[in-house]
Design a protein around this motif. Structure first.
Motif, PDB file in Angstrom:
ATOM      1  N   ASP A   1       0.826  -1.214   0.000  1.00 19.01           N
ATOM      2  CA  ASP A   1       0.000   0.000   0.000  1.00 19.01           C
ATOM      3  C   ASP A   1       0.858   1.262   0.000  1.00 19.01           C
ATOM      4  N   SER A   2       1.990   1.228   0.707  1.00 20.70           N
ATOM      5  CA  SER A   2       2.872   2.398   0.743  1.00 20.70           C
ATOM      6  C   SER A   2       3.386   2.733  -0.653  1.00 20.70           C
ATOM      7  N   LEU A   3       3.715   1.701  -1.427  1.00 19.21           N
ATOM      8  CA  LEU A   3       4.176   1.921  -2.798  1.00 19.21           C
ATOM      9  C   LEU A   3       3.047   2.473  -3.669  1.00 19.21           C
ATOM     10  N   ILE A   4       1.858   1.933  -3.499  1.00 18.76           N
ATOM     11  CA  ILE A   4       0.713   2.403  -4.288  1.00 18.76           C
ATOM     12  C   ILE A   4       0.375   3.849  -3.938  1.00 18.76           C
ATOM     13  N   ASP A   5       0.468   4.212  -2.671  1.00 18.51           N
ATOM     14  CA  ASP A   5       0.199   5.595  -2.252  1.00 18.51           C
ATOM     15  C   ASP A   5       1.195   6.557  -2.904  1.00 18.51           C
ATOM     16  N   ALA A   6       2.470   6.171  -2.934  1.00 16.18           N
ATOM     17  CA  ALA A   6       3.479   7.028  -3.558  1.00 16.18           C
ATOM     18  C   ALA A   6       3.232   7.154  -5.060  1.00 16.18           C
ATOM     19  N   PHE A   7       2.803   6.075  -5.674  1.00 15.56           N
ATOM     20  CA  PHE A   7       2.484   6.087  -7.107  1.00 15.56           C
ATOM     21  C   PHE A   7       1.320   7.027  -7.384  1.00 15.56           C
ATOM     22  N   ALA A   8       0.299   6.964  -6.541  1.00 15.54           N
ATOM     23  CA  ALA A   8      -0.866   7.844  -6.706  1.00 15.54           C
ATOM     24  C   ALA A   8      -0.465   9.306  -6.551  1.00 15.54           C
ATOM     25  N   LYS A   9       0.412   9.583  -5.592  1.00 13.32           N
ATOM     26  CA  LYS A   9       0.845  10.961  -5.357  1.00 13.32           C
ATOM     27  C   LYS A   9       1.624  11.507  -6.549  1.00 13.32           C
ATOM     28  N   SER A  10       2.292  10.611  -7.291  1.00 11.24           N
ATOM     29  CA  SER A  10       3.040  11.041  -8.478  1.00 11.24           C
ATOM     30  C   SER A  10       2.133  11.266  -9.677  1.00 11.24           C
ATOM     31  N   GLY A  11       0.841  11.007  -9.509  1.00  9.27           N
ATOM     32  CA  GLY A  11      -0.084  11.117 -10.623  1.00  9.27           C
ATOM     33  C   GLY A  11      -0.086   9.884 -11.502  1.00  9.27           C
ATOM     34  N   GLY A  12       0.484   8.784 -10.996  1.00  4.25           N
ATOM     35  CA  GLY A  12       0.525   7.552 -11.773  1.00  4.25           C
ATOM     36  C   GLY A  12       1.554   7.564 -12.874  1.00  4.25           C
ATOM     37  N   ARG A  13       2.603   8.391 -12.715  1.00  2.88           N
ATOM     38  CA  ARG A  13       3.589   8.523 -13.792  1.00  2.88           C
ATOM     39  C   ARG A  13       4.998   8.077 -13.398  1.00  2.88           C
ATOM     40  N   ALA A  14       5.295   7.956 -12.122  1.00  4.94           N
ATOM     41  CA  ALA A  14       6.650   7.637 -11.691  1.00  4.94           C
ATOM     42  C   ALA A  14       6.849   6.139 -11.494  1.00  4.94           C
ATOM     43  N   VAL A  15       8.101   5.720 -11.547  1.00  4.72           N
ATOM     44  CA  VAL A  15       8.481   4.377 -11.112  1.00  4.72           C
ATOM     45  C   VAL A  15       8.623   4.423  -9.595  1.00  4.72           C
ATOM     46  N   VAL A  16       8.065   3.443  -8.904  1.00  6.59           N
ATOM     47  CA  VAL A  16       8.153   3.408  -7.439  1.00  6.59           C
ATOM     48  C   VAL A  16       8.838   2.108  -7.028  1.00  6.59           C
ATOM     49  N   ARG A  17       9.903   2.243  -6.233  1.00  2.02           N
ATOM     50  CA  ARG A  17      10.659   1.066  -5.807  1.00  2.02           C
ATOM     51  C   ARG A  17      10.670   0.965  -4.287  1.00  2.02           C
ATOM     52  N   ALA A  18      10.582  -0.257  -3.785  1.00  2.49           N
ATOM     53  CA  ALA A  18      10.788  -0.485  -2.364  1.00  2.49           C
ATOM     54  C   ALA A  18      12.279  -0.354  -2.072  1.00  2.49           C
ATOM     55  N   ALA A  19      12.609   0.142  -0.877  1.00  9.74           N
ATOM     56  CA  ALA A  19      14.006   0.326  -0.509  1.00  9.74           C
ATOM     57  C   ALA A  19      14.219  -0.080   0.940  1.00  9.74           C
ATOM     58  N   HIS A  20      15.465  -0.431   1.246  1.00  8.55           N
ATOM     59  CA  HIS A  20      15.863  -0.744   2.623  1.00  8.55           C
ATOM     60  C   HIS A  20      17.170  -0.035   2.908  1.00  8.55           C
ATOM     61  N   GLN A  21      17.145   0.900   3.855  1.00 12.33           N
ATOM     62  CA  GLN A  21      18.310   1.696   4.226  1.00 12.33           C
ATOM     63  C   GLN A  21      18.945   2.361   3.009  1.00 12.33           C
ATOM     64  N   GLY A  22      18.100   2.898   2.157  1.00 14.51           N
ATOM     65  CA  GLY A  22      18.561   3.636   0.996  1.00 14.51           C
ATOM     66  C   GLY A  22      18.942   2.792  -0.202  1.00 14.51           C
ATOM     67  N   LYS A  23      18.916   1.458  -0.075  1.00 14.18           N
ATOM     68  CA  LYS A  23      19.259   0.588  -1.195  1.00 14.18           C
ATOM     69  C   LYS A  23      17.988   0.064  -1.858  1.00 14.18           C
ATOM     70  N   ARG A  24      17.956   0.112  -3.173  1.00 13.88           N
ATOM     71  CA  ARG A  24      16.772  -0.303  -3.916  1.00 13.88           C
ATOM     72  C   ARG A  24      16.526  -1.799  -3.740  1.00 13.88           C
ATOM     73  N   GLY A  25      15.262  -2.171  -3.733  1.00 16.85           N
ATOM     74  CA  GLY A  25      14.903  -3.575  -3.579  1.00 16.85           C
ATOM     75  C   GLY A  25      13.654  -3.893  -4.370  1.00 16.85           C
TER      76      GLY A  25
END
Length: 419
Positions: A334-358
């Motif tokens: 849900d956190s990833l989907i919320d960030a995607f919605a905030k971008s207007g559905g245009r950005a790539v959204v990645r999960a991360a751990h301590q600043g490293k992409r995952g």
């Protein structure tokens, strides 16, 4: 200094009257009179040779697109792309190609197959091996911060950042246009470009005027479907299928699917392949769309393509979820989907751990067509690097980096392998 084309407006002036001390006006006039304030430099048609390095999994269509985009960039100034060489992503062959192209062209542009990770990486190292000099590696401009500028045999060499594969303006344009206009570009010039220069806002940074939530401005949040990849062979397990390993008495693939179903995503598409009947049996009774990938042995790309092809036509994005990540929760999704919605559905959204992409990774619809051209064991990471889209990293904790590729990793995560 600004290179311009004939008939192009180069500046506007806004005058806002207000009271100011005469001494300050005199001081400003003195400063302006002490040097050149504004100049126009015409473009000079140049011949450019291009090098593209290649790693396994890079589709030729991506390289072909890069040539088209570069050719269009040069056309605006009357330049010409005269030759291209494709080499392995190694110092020696790149140096050899750069030497040959510098001999017959005014400029050489190198597109590396991977982003520059340090100042001794392939592109800057190749310039020096060829006998050239690296003027600058990196620039305080975004997008385009991984640009490399050098000289070789009296010619300029540009190590293009990944975003230069896209026609969207970036730091590469700032350097390229100045060079084509005959301006010298020094390390200090590039350092100064970060002052009032091309610096795109990070999508997660608060803006002076926050946009209305998508649900208010567009009537509803953008639809997101999930593509759950469950076709792999678990080859590093030596036999057992990791997706059928038990976590708290439940098969891992079912546990993952239940978490996707418990999220805000509208639907979950599960791609099966290896031991498809056993995997499907483990998912029995769940409200899923099951897709068979008969080509699963060809690598990850085939499963990505099979899943993306079944995403709903009105979906703004697809979240790629790996079946072997037991630490990803519905809340994380849900956190990833919320960030995607905030971008207007245009950005790539990645999960991360301590600043490293995952993982997971949420891809906007604009990347779907590019997925269709992937081959082999290539995932979406390469697309993210070359398409020049905004990327939002969302910290979700260890779940973003815990996978269970080996017996040891699976047991540490609390799993029990089945025969």
């Amino acid at each position: 200094h600004a290179p311009v084309e004939k008939g192009q407006m180069v500046a506007t002036v806004k005058i806002i009257p207000f009271a100011v001390a005469a001494s300050l006006v005199d001081a400003a006039v003195k400063i302006c009179a002490g040097g050149e304030i504004f100049a126009v430099h015409a473009y000079r048609p140049v011949n450019v040779g291009v090098i593209q390095t290649v790693l396994p999994g890079i589709k030729s269509s991506v390289l072909d697109k890069t040539l088209r985009v570069t050719d269009a960039r040069l056309a605006r100034s009357g330049g010409r792309l005269t030759a291209e060489r494709r080499t392995p992503h190694e110092v020696a062959p790149v140096a050899e190609a750069a030497t040959a192209l510098a001999r017959d062209n005014d400029m050489v542009v190198i597109f590396g197959a991977s982003a520059m990770s340090d100042f001794a990486d392939v592109v800057p190292a190749a310039i020096e091996k060829a006998g050239g000099t690296v003027v600058r590696a990196g620039m305080p401009v975004d997008p385009g911060n991984l640009l490399v500028l050098g000289t070789l045999a009296g010619k300029r060499v540009i190590g293009a950042p990944g975003c230069a594969r896209s026609p969207k303006e970036n730091g590469f344009d700032w350097v390229l246009d100045r060079l084509i206009a005959g301006l010298d570009v020094t390390a200090r010039d590039i350092a100064g470009m970060g002052v009032g220069g091309l610096l795109m806002e990070i999508p997660t940074r608060p803006q002076p005027r926050e946009p209305l939530p998508v649900s208010q401005s567009a009537g509803s949040e953008p639809r997101v479907d999930i593509v759950l990849l469950a076709a792999g062979r678990s080859s590093r397990m030596g036999g057992p299928n990791k997706l059928l390993a038990l976590f708290d008495g439940e098969p891992l693939v079912r546990r993952t699917a239940e978490r996707t179903l418990g999220s805000k995503a509208v639907s979950t598409i599960v791609v099966t392949g290896h031991q498809r009947e056993r995997v499907r049996s483990a998912l029995a009774g769940l409200d899923l769309t099951l897709v068979d990938n008969p080509d699963f042995a060809d690598g990850l790309a085939s499963s990505l393509k099979a899943g993306i092809a079944r995403v709903a036509p009105d979906a703004a994005g697809a979240m790629i979820v790996l079946g072997d990540m037991p630490g990803v929760s519905s809340k994380d999704i849900d956190s990833l989907i919320d960030a995607f919605a905030k971008s207007g559905g245009r950005a790539v959204v990645r999960a991360a751990h301590q600043g490293k992409r995952g993982n997971p990774v949420l891809l906007p619809r604009s990347l779907f067509s590019a997925v269709a051209h992937l081959e082999g064991d290539t995932g979406a990471r390469h697309l993210v690097e070359v398409e020049g889209l905004d990327v939002i990293d969302v910290e979700i904790g260890q779940g973003a980096s815990i996978d269970v590729d080996t017996r040891e990793a699976l047991e540490r995560a609390g799993g029990v392998l089945q025969d």
